[in-house]
Write an enzyme that holds these catalytic residues in place. Structure first.
Site, PDB file in Angstrom:
ATOM      1  N   CYS A   1       0.875  -1.223  -0.076  1.00  0.00           N
ATOM      2  CA  CYS A   1       0.079  -0.015  -0.099  1.00  0.00           C
ATOM      3  C   CYS A   1       0.689   1.185   0.056  1.00  0.00           C
ATOM      4  O   CYS A   1       0.256   2.554  -0.254  1.00  0.00           O
ATOM      5  CB  CYS A   1      -0.908   0.041   1.146  1.00  0.00           C
ATOM      6  SG  CYS A   1      -2.034  -1.396   1.238  1.00  0.00           S
TER       7      CYS A   1
ATOM      8  N   HIS B   1      -2.706   6.767   2.709  1.00  0.00           N
ATOM      9  CA  HIS B   1      -3.577   5.415   2.170  1.00  0.00           C
ATOM     10  C   HIS B   1      -4.703   5.242   2.530  1.00  0.00           C
ATOM     11  O   HIS B   1      -4.930   5.276   3.771  1.00  0.00           O
ATOM     12  CB  HIS B   1      -2.565   4.363   2.522  1.00  0.00           C
ATOM     13  CG  HIS B   1      -2.868   2.952   2.286  1.00  0.00           C
ATOM     14  ND1 HIS B   1      -3.685   2.649   1.118  1.00  0.00           N
ATOM     15  CD2 HIS B   1      -3.151   1.756   3.157  1.00  0.00           C
ATOM     16  CE1 HIS B   1      -4.150   1.288   1.148  1.00  0.00           C
ATOM     17  NE2 HIS B   1      -4.154   0.902   2.489  1.00  0.00           N
TER      18      HIS B   1
ATOM     19  N   ASN C   1     -10.383  -0.329  -0.393  1.00  0.00           N
ATOM     20  CA  ASN C   1      -9.167  -0.129  -0.084  1.00  0.00           C
ATOM     21  C   ASN C   1      -8.403  -0.673  -1.342  1.00  0.00           C
ATOM     22  O   ASN C   1      -8.483  -1.936  -1.831  1.00  0.00           O
ATOM     23  CB  ASN C   1      -8.531  -0.937   1.065  1.00  0.00           C
ATOM     24  CG  ASN C   1      -7.101  -1.024   1.165  1.00  0.00           C
ATOM     25  OD1 ASN C   1      -6.407  -0.594   0.253  1.00  0.00           O
ATOM     26  ND2 ASN C   1      -6.496  -1.554   2.361  1.00  0.00           N
TER      27      ASN C   1
END
Length: 335
Positions: A113, A250, A280
């Protein structure tokens, strides 16, 4: 030393939507439960024959259309992804061929990520060295292909998407203001997907084709470390948080972003995230959030933007930039 700036951006998400109400039919969960614990309302899902390279190409095509850019003179392609079409060849090599870029280097970055921020830092480094002039950076994932849809703790989180930017040499100034990066491999067992090895840190892993995450431990690590790391970036840049126009963490989980902002005393209304409609998307969350800010008329040239990615590794990276995109000639189509 040469300066660098981002000159254009493009994004893409698959057409198929997976809403919280759809998930109610798949696992024992509810729309209210998901929103309360994550802030996510829906996510996009790639088709059976749609892979990360496809999303990358569509994102670059969006960039080219909006900014009237060509990419046949790109001299390096960097793709950040944890879900490549193949272990090898790389996604970057696949899109080099599909985009007909004749003479370019091509590498994939595996930093989960934090991958997009790592790729941006790498692009800036290549340009600052004088060895490259125009770098295509893409963060893209098809996480739905490695998500266990019988596990309600993970399947409610993840979606698919891609974001691409051009980083080009700037002869007048450097728009990359500051950075911080690192890794804490002692927490490697908290987010993983097994491969050749079945142990990490002498801990036996669940041998599965799917992503495995210990959300509680990741949450603790992020809240404990990320705010201090952001302060390191600002200290090195001799800036205060008040001078940052937009914060783009993120987009893992809204309930994770909130305590980061609280610890920093930074307003949520100046924080950009992409998770509400896209979930996500790992390496794609930050470029998706940035582009949403641009589409909504929030992010403008001259703004100072602080990005911070964190994920499996436990790897993390932050980048402070001044926005200076080229003029957008064609309005973006709705995502």
């Amino acid at each position: 030393m040469f300066g660098a700036r981002m000159t254009a951006i493009g994004t893409y998400v698959p057409e198929k939507r997976l809403t919280n109400f759809d998930l109610e039919q798949i696992v024992e969960t509810s729309n209210d439960w998901i929103i309360q614990r994550t802030g996510i309302e829906e996510r996009r899902i790639a088709g059976p024959n749609e892979f990360t390279s496809d999303l990358c190409v569509f994102a670059v095509e969006d960039l080219m259309k909006r900014y009237n850019k060509k990419v046949d003179d790109v001299d390096m392609i960097i793709v950040a992804t944890s879900t490549p079409d193949f272990p090898f060849p790389s996604v970057s090599s696949i899109i080099q061929n599909r985009l007909n870029i004749p003479g370019t280097g091509a590498i994939d970055v595996s930093a989960a990520c934090a991958g997009f921020v790592y790729a941006l830092h790498t692009a800036n480094s290549y340009i600052a060295s004088g060895l490259h002039k125009k770098v295509l950076v893409v963060g893209a994932e098809t996480l739905s292909k490695i998500t266990d849809y019988t596990d309600r703790s993970t399947c409610v989180l993840f979606g698919d998407g891609a974001g691409a930017v051009l980083v080009e040499r700037d002869e007048r100034s450097n728009r990359f203001i500051g950075f911080h990066m690192g890794s804490d491999g002692s927490g490697a067992q908290h987010v993983y997907r097994t491969g050749l090895a079945k142990q990490v840190n002498n801990i036996e892993l669940v041998d599965t084709q799917y992503l495995v995450q210990n959300g509680r431990e990741v949450f603790r690590w992020v809240v404990r470390n990320v705010p201090n790391n952001i302060r390191h970036i600002l200290d090195k840049a001799h800036m205060s948080l008040d001078e940052v126009d937009w914060f783009i963490p993120h987009s893992a989980n809204l309930r994770l972003i909130e305590p980061i902002c609280e610890k920093l005393n930074y307003p949520m209304e100046k924080t950009l995230y992409s998770l509400i409609n896209y979930g996500n998307t790992s390496a794609a969350t930050i470029p998706l959030a940035l582009d949403l800010g641009i589409r909504e008329g929030k992010v403008k040239n001259g703004d100072k933007v602080l990005m911070y990615g964190f994920g499996s590794g436990l790897v993390h990276a932050g980048q402070l930039l001044e926005m200076n995109f080229d003029e957008m000639l064609n309005p973006p189509t709705p995502l």
